[in-house]
Design an enzyme around this catalytic site. Structure first.
Site, PDB file in Angstrom:
ATOM      1  CD  GLN A 287      -3.547  -4.221   6.597  1.00 12.41           C
ATOM      2  OE1 GLN A 287      -3.859  -3.468   5.871  1.00 12.41           O
ATOM      3  NE2 GLN A 287      -3.948  -5.565   6.256  1.00 12.41           N
TER       4      GLN A 287
ATOM      5  CE  LYS B 226      -3.726  -2.284   2.311  1.00 10.96           C
ATOM      6  NZ  LYS B 226      -4.361  -2.686   3.520  1.00 10.96           N
TER       7      LYS B 226
ATOM      8  CG  ASP C 132     -10.211  -0.123   5.049  1.00  9.01           C
ATOM      9  OD1 ASP C 132     -10.011  -0.764   3.947  1.00  9.01           O
ATOM     10  OD2 ASP C 132      -9.336  -0.317   6.180  1.00  9.01           O
TER      11      ASP C 132
HETATM   12  N1  GUN Z   1      -6.886  -6.524   6.103  1.00  6.92           N
HETATM   13  C1  GUN Z   1      -7.020  -7.264   4.924  1.00  6.92           C
HETATM   14  N2  GUN Z   1      -7.848  -6.772   4.052  1.00  6.92           N
HETATM   15  C2  GUN Z   1      -8.095  -5.532   4.552  1.00  6.92           C
HETATM   16  C3  GUN Z   1      -8.670  -4.362   4.327  1.00  6.92           C
HETATM   17  O1  GUN Z   1      -9.224  -4.283   2.945  1.00  6.92           O
HETATM   18  N3  GUN Z   1      -8.519  -3.261   4.983  1.00  6.92           N
HETATM   19  C4  GUN Z   1      -8.084  -3.320   6.138  1.00  6.92           C
HETATM   20  N4  GUN Z   1      -8.079  -2.190   6.795  1.00  6.92           N
HETATM   21  N5  GUN Z   1      -7.357  -4.317   6.602  1.00  6.92           N
HETATM   22  C5  GUN Z   1      -7.443  -5.323   5.800  1.00  6.92           C
END
Ligand code: GUN
Length: 305
Positions: free
Chosen positions: A98, A54, A121
């Site tokens: 996350q 990311k 998100d």
């Molecule tokens: N962990 C796995 N996929 C995601 C996601 O799309 N967002 C977040 N915040 N954590 C994750």
């Protein structure tokens, strides 16, 4: 007739290209650089890989990346204090915590402490409610990526029968709401659905998001239907031999049995290389959208729901 393979990798590159152009314009015309803050608590290896990816892609499209790595035993109060600080920081337009968080932290409480306008998100309860009532919101990245690919393939989705297999808060439910907003007739099916094959046979659009390897097979697919496979499952692949430590090799498969579905479908996303690459691309798109909204500027075309 073999299905058209929807190339998620190429599509994601296209989305990143649009994001890059928009970021350049924001800088040139308004002196604004969108910023994304990613918070990682602990050292889960899979999460570390995602967070690194990311951060790298955020910088590649010209945005600012702020990474906050916290100890696994960070207190809830300290995490909430960091989120308060990011909420108040005008250079931060998107905040992502996350998941999963370590067990001693209340994920719902933490997610709902993020400013909904910065919740890239789309997990904050306000955004869930806004999406559920068809109002402007931040939209979860994976369903947004699926929607973009469906719109590109079909043009209008109006009147199509869509069956979403899976009812998670992260994919199934928001996906259903997005399809409903685009005027599909939507069914949410799941592991307890009676005669699931027959329900799926009625679908012009099938979204597989149950987390069961290769559960949806070609015999369930209406000829010409579009199959979007959200599943990422690692299964043993003894045909590939063994690793140096003697363990059997593995491979990634989706929730749909690719070969049999591809024989019947009109279009299908592969695993890997389908929905997966779209998720981070949509996170970048959401950050630009949040930045534009925060500054009362026009939103990027084609990057929102
Ligand atoms: N962990 C796995 N996929 C995601 C996601 O799309 N967002 C977040 N915040 N954590 C994750």
């Amino acid at each position: 007739m073999a299905a058209k393979i929807i190339d998620g990798k190429a599509f994601a590159a296209d989305v990143r290209g649009k994001v890059t152009e928009h970021v350049a314009r924001l800088k040139e015309e308004h002196g604004i650089t969108p910023g994304l803050a990613v918070v990682l608590v602990g050292e889960d290896p899979a999460s570390q890989v995602y967070v690194r990816s990311k951060g790298k892609q955020t910088v590649e499209v010209g945005m600012n990346s702020f990474e906050h790595k916290l100890d696994i035993d960070t207190s809830e109060a300290d995490l909430l204090a960091l989120i308060d600080q990011l909420n108040a920081d005008p250079t931060v337009h998107g905040i992502l915590v996350q998941l999963p968080l370590p067990g001693h932290l209340n994920s719902d409480l933490v997610i709902n402490s993020i400013d909904p306008a910065k919740d890239v998100d789309g997990f904050h309860i306000s955004n869930v409610g806004l999406l559920g009532t068809g109002q402007k919101s931040m939209v979860p990245c994976t369903p947004l990526g699926c929607l973009m690919m469906l719109r590109e393939h079909h043009g209008s989705l109006s009147g199509l029968n869509a069956v979403v297999v899976g009812r998670s808060n992260i994919v199934g439910k928001p996906m259903a709401n997005l399809l409903l907003k685009d005027s599909c007739t939507v069914t949410i099916a799941h592991s307890r659905t009676k005669d699931l094959p027959e329900v799926v046979r009625g679908a012009d659009i099938v979204v597989g998001a149950v987390g069961r390897p290769e559960m949806i097979v070609g015999d369930w697919i209406k000829p010409g239907a579009t199959v979007i496979d959200v599943g990422i499952n690692r299964i043993d692949a003894p045909e590939r031999g063994t690793n140096e430590d003697g363990s059997v090799k593995t491979r990634l498969v989706g929730d749909c049995h690719f070969a049999s579905c591809a024989e019947v479908a009109g279009a299908i996303t592969p695993v890997p290389g389908g929905v997966g690459p779209m998720t981070i691309a949509c996170l970048l798109a959401n950050t630009v959208t949040a930045c534009c909204r925060a500054n009362d500027l026009d939103e990027p075309q084609g990057l929102t729901a």
